[in-house]
Design a protein around this motif. Structure first.
Motif, PDB file in Angstrom:
ATOM      1  N   LYS A 143      34.499  62.586  35.439  1.00 28.67           N
ATOM      2  CA  LYS A 143      34.151  61.399  36.216  1.00 28.67           C
ATOM      3  C   LYS A 143      33.774  60.268  35.264  1.00 28.67           C
ATOM      4  CE  LYS A 143      32.782  63.561  40.563  1.00 28.67           C
ATOM      5  NZ  LYS A 143      31.739  63.674  41.606  1.00 28.67           N
ATOM      6  N   ARG A 186      33.408  56.670  34.117  1.00 32.96           N
ATOM      7  CA  ARG A 186      33.216  55.378  34.751  1.00 32.96           C
ATOM      8  C   ARG A 186      32.985  54.297  33.691  1.00 32.96           C
ATOM      9  NH1 ARG A 186      35.138  58.266  37.921  1.00 32.96           N
ATOM     10  NH2 ARG A 186      34.297  58.930  39.947  1.00 32.96           N
ATOM     11  N   TYR A 188      41.135  56.624  34.720  1.00 33.36           N
ATOM     12  CA  TYR A 188      41.874  55.922  35.764  1.00 33.36           C
ATOM     13  C   TYR A 188      41.008  55.604  36.983  1.00 33.36           C
ATOM     14  CZ  TYR A 188      46.329  56.909  33.431  1.00 33.36           C
ATOM     15  OH  TYR A 188      47.379  56.948  32.539  1.00 33.36           O
ATOM     16  N   ASN A 189      39.743  55.974  36.967  1.00 35.92           N
ATOM     17  CA  ASN A 189      38.911  55.832  38.154  1.00 35.92           C
ATOM     18  C   ASN A 189      37.584  55.170  37.782  1.00 35.92           C
ATOM     19  OD1 ASN A 189      38.308  56.034  40.855  1.00 35.92           O
ATOM     20  ND2 ASN A 189      37.712  58.181  40.771  1.00 35.92           N
ATOM     21  N   GLY A 197      35.258  54.477  40.654  1.00 33.80           N
ATOM     22  CA  GLY A 197      35.114  55.564  41.600  1.00 33.80           C
ATOM     23  C   GLY A 197      35.786  55.279  42.923  1.00 33.80           C
ATOM     24  N   GLU A 198      36.672  54.271  42.937  1.00 31.85           N
ATOM     25  CA  GLU A 198      37.315  53.857  44.182  1.00 31.85           C
ATOM     26  C   GLU A 198      38.837  53.811  44.092  1.00 31.85           C
ATOM     27  OE1 GLU A 198      35.615  50.070  44.922  1.00 31.85           O
ATOM     28  OE2 GLU A 198      33.682  50.864  45.590  1.00 31.85           O
ATOM     29  N   ASN A 199      39.401  54.073  42.923  1.00 34.30           N
ATOM     30  CA  ASN A 199      40.851  53.985  42.750  1.00 34.30           C
ATOM     31  C   ASN A 199      41.543  55.116  43.506  1.00 34.30           C
ATOM     32  OD1 ASN A 199      43.543  54.020  41.542  1.00 34.30           O
ATOM     33  ND2 ASN A 199      42.677  52.666  39.991  1.00 34.30           N
ATOM     34  N   ASP A 200      42.671  54.823  44.140  1.00 31.89           N
ATOM     35  CA  ASP A 200      43.338  55.842  44.957  1.00 31.89           C
ATOM     36  C   ASP A 200      44.668  56.315  44.383  1.00 31.89           C
ATOM     37  OD1 ASP A 200      44.858  53.610  45.377  1.00 31.89           O
ATOM     38  OD2 ASP A 200      44.730  53.636  47.574  1.00 31.89           O
ATOM     39  N   ALA A 238      43.665  58.851  39.334  1.00 31.20           N
ATOM     40  CA  ALA A 238      42.265  58.570  39.643  1.00 31.20           C
ATOM     41  C   ALA A 238      41.679  59.653  40.536  1.00 31.20           C
ATOM     42  CB  ALA A 238      42.145  57.209  40.312  1.00 31.20           C
ATOM     43  N   LYS A 239      42.418  60.057  41.561  1.00 32.71           N
ATOM     44  CA  LYS A 239      41.927  61.087  42.466  1.00 32.71           C
ATOM     45  C   LYS A 239      41.677  62.406  41.744  1.00 32.71           C
ATOM     46  CE  LYS A 239      44.083  59.290  46.682  1.00 32.71           C
ATOM     47  NZ  LYS A 239      45.126  59.532  47.713  1.00 32.71           N
ATOM     48  N   GLU A 241      40.690  62.575  38.696  1.00 35.01           N
ATOM     49  CA  GLU A 241      39.719  62.275  37.633  1.00 35.01           C
ATOM     50  C   GLU A 241      40.312  62.578  36.250  1.00 35.01           C
ATOM     51  OE1 GLU A 241      37.293  60.497  38.175  1.00 35.01           O
ATOM     52  OE2 GLU A 241      36.287  60.979  40.062  1.00 35.01           O
TER      53      GLU A 241
END
Length: 271
Positions: free
Chosen positions: A212, A214, A237-238, A241-244, A248-249, A251
């Motif tokens: 995770k 950030r 890529y995240n 913590g909101e990238n879809d 990103a999903k 992590e």
């Protein structure tokens, strides 16, 4: 070279704080298609709860050598403050990502613009150190910062892993970190992360992680249960913590490795 958005840093304005994305031209092997095609299915295969991020409220802890780096002449220009994470590796040396200490032209900013806030947690700053010298590691997003004041009077330095230890890393190994990531509001609070080692990148200079990661955690140490540091958490890529996106999903994140040339350079430029 294609620019990749890797970090979101805080701009301290006179009346409020605003966040912007920073473009970087550093080379990241973990973000290249050849590596992603191999690593992504593995990253995705691990459950979301295999990694975590939580706040650390205790000021006095075994992570005292880790701190927040403030850059008053960073990528956004001299009128703003940008930041990242760094950690003590000897009496007078701090290690971090090079993009944390770069100016708006992608060059190392003058040392006078950098401050290391050791063991900071929110508004609590137990120790603050001026930087007197900056050395960037060639071919890597890594930099050494030197101080005149003895850092180890206040914290135990973190031990660096050997090449042999790095080569012995196995897929799925739990790794840990402490840094100053964006938590939805701030970049000043300490957070503890558990990540998973996935693989060394094809050119051996980085690690792919499930982590995770950030914005603001750039330069934070990636260590094992014995606090031995294997690399520096660098990109993901995240960042909010909101990238879809699929990366990103999952992590999907990456770290600069201390293997080979990078580790040797660091050891020969310590004070």
């Amino acid at each position: 070279m294609k620019k990749i958005i890797i970090a979101i840093l805080t701009l301290q304005l006179a009346t409020n704080a605003t966040t912007y994305a920073m473009d970087s031209t550093y080379y990241y092997d973990g973000m290249k298609k050849a590596t992603r095609d191999v690593a992504y299915p593995v990253v995705k295969s691990y459950a979301p709860d295999s990694v975590m991020m939580k706040s650390i409220p205790n000021r006095y802890s075994k992570y005292t050598s880790i701190g927040r780096i403030a850059n008053e002449n960073g990528w956004a220009g001299p009128e703003y403050e940008t930041m990242g994470t760094g950690f003590v590796i000897d009496d007078y040396t701090i290690l971090t990502n090079a993009h944390v200490i770069d100016d708006e032209h992608g060059k190392a900013t003058a040392a006078k613009h950098l401050t290391f806030e050791m063991n900071r947690n929110g508004d609590d700053i137990p120790h603050s150190f001026e930087v007197v010298d900056v050395v960037k590691v060639p071919y890597a997003d890594v930099a050494l910062l030197h101080t005149n004041e003895k850092l180890t009077d206040y914290a135990k330095p973190m031990k660096l892993a050997t090449d042999r230890q790095i080569k012995l890393l196995k897929r799925g190994k739990k790794m840990y970190s402490v840094g100053y990531p964006f938590d939805g509001k701030y970049y000043e609070k300490r957070y503890y992360n558990r990540a998973l080692f996935i693989m060394r990148t094809l050119n051996q200079t980085e690690f792919v992680l499930k982590d995770k990661f950030r914005a603001g955690a750039s330069g934070s140490p990636l260590f094992d249960s014995k606090l031995t540091v294997y690399g520096l958490r660098t990109y993901g890529y995240n960042l909010y913590g909101e990238n879809d996106t699929k990366y990103a999903k999952a992590e999907y994140s990456g770290a600069e490795s201390l293997y080979g040339y990078t580790g040797r350079f660091i050891r020969t430029h310590q004070y």
